[in-house]
Every structure is written in structure tokens, then in C-alpha cells.
Design a protein around this motif. Structure first.
Motif, short mmCIF file in Angstrom:
data_model
loop_
_atom_site.label_atom_id
_atom_site.label_comp_id
_atom_site.label_asym_id
_atom_site.label_seq_id
_atom_site.Cartn_x
_atom_site.Cartn_y
_atom_site.Cartn_z
N ILE A 57 0.86 -1.19 0.00
CA ILE A 57 0.00 0.00 0.00
C ILE A 57 0.89 1.23 0.00
O ILE A 57 1.97 1.24 0.59
N HIS A 58 0.43 2.27 -0.68
CA HIS A 58 1.19 3.52 -0.76
C HIS A 58 0.24 4.70 -0.70
O HIS A 58 -0.80 4.71 -1.34
N GLY A 59 0.65 5.72 0.07
CA GLY A 59 -0.02 7.00 0.06
C GLY A 59 -1.40 7.00 0.67
O GLY A 59 -1.69 6.28 1.60
N PRO A 65 -7.78 16.05 2.77
CA PRO A 65 -6.82 15.95 1.67
C PRO A 65 -5.50 16.66 1.94
O PRO A 65 -4.51 16.39 1.29
N SER A 66 -5.45 17.55 2.93
CA SER A 66 -4.19 18.21 3.26
C SER A 66 -3.26 17.31 4.07
O SER A 66 -2.09 17.64 4.26
N ASN A 94 -5.56 9.19 -4.16
CA ASN A 94 -6.42 8.70 -5.24
C ASN A 94 -5.64 8.39 -6.51
O ASN A 94 -6.13 8.62 -7.61
N ALA A 95 -4.43 7.87 -6.36
CA ALA A 95 -3.64 7.44 -7.51
C ALA A 95 -4.13 6.07 -7.97
O ALA A 95 -5.10 5.54 -7.43
N MET A 106 5.54 -2.73 -8.68
CA MET A 106 4.28 -2.02 -8.57
C MET A 106 4.44 -0.77 -9.41
O MET A 106 5.37 0.02 -9.18
N LEU A 107 3.58 -0.59 -10.38
CA LEU A 107 3.62 0.58 -11.25
C LEU A 107 2.50 1.51 -10.81
O LEU A 107 1.33 1.11 -10.78
N MET A 108 2.85 2.74 -10.46
CA MET A 108 1.87 3.69 -9.95
C MET A 108 1.80 4.89 -10.89
O MET A 108 2.83 5.37 -11.37
N PHE A 109 0.59 5.36 -11.12
CA PHE A 109 0.42 6.52 -12.00
C PHE A 109 -0.73 7.36 -11.53
O PHE A 109 -1.47 6.99 -10.64
#
Length: 109
Positions: A57-59, A65-66, A94-95, A106-109
């Protein structure tokens, strides 16, 4: 508050599994102490790395949202243990991500 589903912020830190065989849900309880687990969050990405038997998991964010996060965590399914990993490339909310299983990426965009 971890594991509580009706928190005012909507952020959760609980994990569940669904059995297709029994059509039932079961809560997964981590074997690591609470202070060694990721913060409650929403808007994060998650992928399963089959060869490593690890959920990444990331982010996401902890509420507003701040309060975006840039941390990366791995959850080892066989041991039910969390481990904090190297955090990059920065805050994400929300990536989207996919698992490139053959390359163990893991490819994240």
C-alpha cells in the motif's frame, strides 16, 4: 480509531478477506503491534505481489486531503505482519497502481 468503520473522517485501518468458497468475510488481524502498522487511511493504492505473498500500500490520506501520505508498506500474508518500506515518490492521493508480477514491480500513475 483503528478498526472502527463509522469514524468521522472515514479513514480505516482494518483489513478483511473474502472467501469465494464459503461466500463469507473474515477480519484479518495483523501480528505486528499497532504502533508498527500503517496509519488509518483512504485514497491509497494497493496491489498484491503474488510471488512475494505481499500486499503493498502507498499513500492516501489520514482524513482531510491536506494530510496526504507518502509512505509505503508491505503486508506479508503468511505471517500477517506489516513492514514499512522505502517511501517514494512522494505524497499521493487517489492514484492508481498495477502489479507487474513477472518483473516484481508495482507501477503507480
Amino acid at each position: 480509531e483503528p478498526g472502527v468503520s463509522n469514524t468521522p473522517t472515514g479513514t480505516l485501518s482494518d483489513m478483511w478477506s473474502f472467501s469465494v468458497a464459503t461466500l463469507s468475510w473474515s477480519q484479518i488481524v495483523a501480528s505486528t503491534r499497532d504502533e508498527l502498522n500503517p496509519q488509518a487511511r483512504h485514497g491509497h493504492v494497493a496491489v498484491y505481489m503474488e510471488r512475494d505473498e505481499t500486499i503493498l500500500i502507498h499513500g492516501g490520506c489520514t482524513g482531510s486531503p491536506s494530510n496526504t501520505l507518502s509512505d509505503l508498506w508491505g503486508f506479508k500474508v503468511p505471517t500477517l505482519a506489516w513492514q514499512q518500506l522505502k517511501s517514494e515518490p512522494g505524497d499521493r492521493l487517489n492514484a492508481a497502481a498495477v502489479a507487474a508480477q513477472a518483473r516484481r514491480l508495482m507501477l503507480m500513475f
